[in-house]
Write a protein that holds these residues in place. Structure first.
Motif, mmCIF file in Angstrom:
data_model
loop_
_atom_site.group_PDB
_atom_site.id
_atom_site.type_symbol
_atom_site.label_atom_id
_atom_site.label_comp_id
_atom_site.label_asym_id
_atom_site.label_seq_id
_atom_site.Cartn_x
_atom_site.Cartn_y
_atom_site.Cartn_z
ATOM 1 N N LYS A 1 -4.387 14.743 -8.411
ATOM 2 C CA LYS A 1 -3.660 14.738 -9.691
ATOM 3 C C LYS A 1 -2.363 13.950 -9.539
ATOM 4 O O LYS A 1 -1.998 13.160 -10.407
ATOM 5 N N VAL A 2 -1.680 14.151 -8.420
ATOM 6 C CA VAL A 2 -0.430 13.424 -8.151
ATOM 7 C C VAL A 2 -0.719 11.930 -8.047
ATOM 8 O O VAL A 2 0.003 11.100 -8.614
ATOM 9 N N ARG A 3 -1.788 11.579 -7.348
ATOM 10 C CA ARG A 3 -2.172 10.170 -7.195
ATOM 11 C C ARG A 3 -2.468 9.541 -8.553
ATOM 12 O O ARG A 3 -2.031 8.432 -8.850
ATOM 13 N N GLU A 4 -3.212 10.266 -9.380
ATOM 14 C CA GLU A 4 -3.572 9.757 -10.706
ATOM 15 C C GLU A 4 -2.315 9.490 -11.552
ATOM 16 O O GLU A 4 -2.218 8.464 -12.223
ATOM 17 N N THR A 5 -1.357 10.393 -11.489
ATOM 18 C CA THR A 5 -0.110 10.193 -12.243
ATOM 19 C C THR A 5 0.656 8.996 -11.702
ATOM 20 O O THR A 5 1.227 8.217 -12.472
ATOM 21 N N PHE A 6 0.667 8.805 -10.369
ATOM 22 C CA PHE A 6 1.336 7.645 -9.790
ATOM 23 C C PHE A 6 0.652 6.350 -10.245
ATOM 24 O O PHE A 6 1.319 5.364 -10.559
ATOM 25 N N VAL A 7 -0.666 6.350 -10.309
ATOM 26 C CA VAL A 7 -1.407 5.185 -10.803
ATOM 27 C C VAL A 7 -1.020 4.897 -12.248
ATOM 28 O O VAL A 7 -0.752 3.745 -12.620
ATOM 29 N N LEU A 8 -0.946 5.925 -13.080
ATOM 30 C CA LEU A 8 -0.561 5.739 -14.482
ATOM 31 C C LEU A 8 0.873 5.205 -14.591
ATOM 32 O O LEU A 8 1.160 4.340 -15.423
ATOM 33 N N ALA A 9 1.760 5.689 -13.732
ATOM 34 C CA ALA A 9 3.136 5.176 -13.716
ATOM 35 C C ALA A 9 3.149 3.711 -13.289
ATOM 36 O O ALA A 9 3.924 2.906 -13.815
ATOM 37 N N SER A 10 2.279 3.357 -12.352
ATOM 38 C CA SER A 10 2.181 1.971 -11.896
ATOM 39 C C SER A 10 1.681 1.057 -13.004
ATOM 40 O O SER A 10 2.171 -0.063 -13.172
ATOM 41 N N ILE A 11 0.727 1.530 -13.774
ATOM 42 C CA ILE A 11 0.217 0.775 -14.916
ATOM 43 C C ILE A 11 1.321 0.630 -15.956
ATOM 44 O O ILE A 11 1.561 -0.480 -16.474
ATOM 45 N N GLU A 12 2.018 1.724 -16.238
ATOM 46 C CA GLU A 12 3.106 1.716 -17.206
ATOM 47 C C GLU A 12 4.180 0.703 -16.832
ATOM 48 O O GLU A 12 4.736 0.014 -17.698
ATOM 49 N N ALA A 13 4.453 0.565 -15.536
ATOM 50 C CA ALA A 13 5.493 -0.366 -15.057
ATOM 51 C C ALA A 13 4.928 -1.765 -14.736
ATOM 52 O O ALA A 13 5.631 -2.617 -14.227
ATOM 53 N N ARG A 14 3.637 -1.960 -15.029
ATOM 54 C CA ARG A 14 2.951 -3.232 -14.749
ATOM 55 C C ARG A 14 3.032 -3.626 -13.278
ATOM 56 O O ARG A 14 3.300 -4.770 -12.932
ATOM 57 N N MET A 15 2.806 -2.644 -12.434
ATOM 58 C CA MET A 15 2.880 -2.868 -10.985
ATOM 59 C C MET A 15 1.539 -2.733 -10.296
ATOM 60 O O MET A 15 1.452 -2.950 -9.092
ATOM 61 N N LEU A 16 0.512 -2.353 -11.023
ATOM 62 C CA LEU A 16 -0.774 -2.134 -10.372
ATOM 63 C C LEU A 16 -1.344 -3.465 -9.940
ATOM 64 O O LEU A 16 -1.400 -4.414 -10.707
ATOM 65 N N SER A 17 -1.742 -3.522 -8.704
ATOM 66 C CA SER A 17 -2.224 -4.782 -8.135
ATOM 67 C C SER A 17 -3.732 -4.890 -8.291
ATOM 68 O O SER A 17 -4.435 -3.932 -8.213
ATOM 69 N N VAL B 1 0.836 -1.196 0.000
ATOM 70 C CA VAL B 1 0.000 0.000 0.000
ATOM 71 C C VAL B 1 0.875 1.252 0.000
ATOM 72 O O VAL B 1 1.776 1.385 0.828
ATOM 73 N N VAL B 2 0.584 2.154 -0.926
ATOM 74 C CA VAL B 2 1.250 3.451 -0.998
ATOM 75 C C VAL B 2 0.196 4.497 -0.639
ATOM 76 O O VAL B 2 -0.804 4.640 -1.336
ATOM 77 N N ARG B 3 0.412 5.220 0.445
ATOM 78 C CA ARG B 3 -0.617 6.091 1.009
ATOM 79 C C ARG B 3 -0.551 7.551 0.578
ATOM 80 O O ARG B 3 -1.488 8.305 0.790
ATOM 81 N N GLY B 4 0.596 7.958 0.022
ATOM 82 C CA GLY B 4 0.707 9.366 -0.353
ATOM 83 C C GLY B 4 1.975 9.627 -1.140
ATOM 84 O O GLY B 4 2.747 8.715 -1.434
ATOM 85 N N GLU C 1 5.540 8.318 0.265
ATOM 86 C CA GLU C 1 5.763 6.881 0.048
ATOM 87 C C GLU C 1 5.945 6.590 -1.443
ATOM 88 O O GLU C 1 6.797 5.791 -1.826
ATOM 89 N N ALA C 2 5.150 7.251 -2.280
ATOM 90 C CA ALA C 2 5.252 7.037 -3.722
ATOM 91 C C ALA C 2 6.643 7.411 -4.223
ATOM 92 O O ALA C 2 7.243 6.682 -5.019
ATOM 93 N N LEU C 3 7.171 8.514 -3.726
ATOM 94 C CA LEU C 3 8.505 8.953 -4.137
ATOM 95 C C LEU C 3 9.567 7.930 -3.724
ATOM 96 O O LEU C 3 10.489 7.649 -4.486
ATOM 97 N N GLN C 4 9.408 7.347 -2.546
ATOM 98 C CA GLN C 4 10.348 6.311 -2.101
ATOM 99 C C GLN C 4 10.298 5.092 -3.028
ATOM 100 O O GLN C 4 11.328 4.536 -3.384
ATOM 101 N N TYR C 5 9.094 4.693 -3.401
ATOM 102 C CA TYR C 5 8.951 3.572 -4.338
ATOM 103 C C TYR C 5 9.587 3.916 -5.678
ATOM 104 O O TYR C 5 10.327 3.128 -6.247
ATOM 105 N N LEU C 6 9.277 5.105 -6.197
ATOM 106 C CA LEU C 6 9.796 5.511 -7.503
ATOM 107 C C LEU C 6 11.319 5.564 -7.515
ATOM 108 O O LEU C 6 11.955 5.172 -8.483
ATOM 109 N N LYS C 7 11.901 6.028 -6.435
ATOM 110 C CA LYS C 7 13.361 6.182 -6.378
ATOM 111 C C LYS C 7 14.092 4.874 -6.107
ATOM 112 O O LYS C 7 15.168 4.640 -6.644
ATOM 113 N N TRP C 8 13.533 4.022 -5.256
ATOM 114 C CA TRP C 8 14.298 2.879 -4.753
ATOM 115 C C TRP C 8 13.755 1.512 -5.127
ATOM 116 O O TRP C 8 14.473 0.524 -5.042
#
Length: 85
Positions: free
Chosen positions: A69-85, A27-30, A33-40
């Motif tokens: 808007k930030v959440r929506e972009t993170f969701v799109l990035a997750s889809i792009e990386a095939r990580m959406l659960s 779970v990514v809550r904000g 956390e999203a930035l930590q996932y994206l970076k590491w």
């Protein structure tokens, strides 16, 4: 131990569930956390939405962009990386 500031408390209205590799959904809550996932933990360091999500999560932490808007972009990035659960 980290000092907690007001910017640490920025959360989305609903969390995003992502899957790293073959692991369990996480779970990514904000934007912090999203930035930590994206970076590491992100499997691919490229892509239109990946790069946009990096910028928007940082801006969201500074409250310069609407959180949804930030959440929506993170969701799109997750889809792009095939990580959406």
């Amino acid at each position: 131990m980290n000092d907690v500031t007001a910017t640490d408390e920025v959360l989305w209205s609903s969390p995003v569930r992502v899957r790293v590799g073959y692991g369990f959904p996480e779970v990514v809550r904000g934007p912090r956390e999203a930035l930590q996932y994206l970076k590491w933990r992100w499997p691919v360091r490229e892509g239109t939405y990946y790069l946009r999500a990096l910028k928007e999560c940082a801006a969201g932490l500074q409250r310069r962009l609407p959180l949804e808007k930030v959440r929506e972009t993170f969701v799109l990035a997750s889809i792009e990386a095939r990580m959406l659960s």
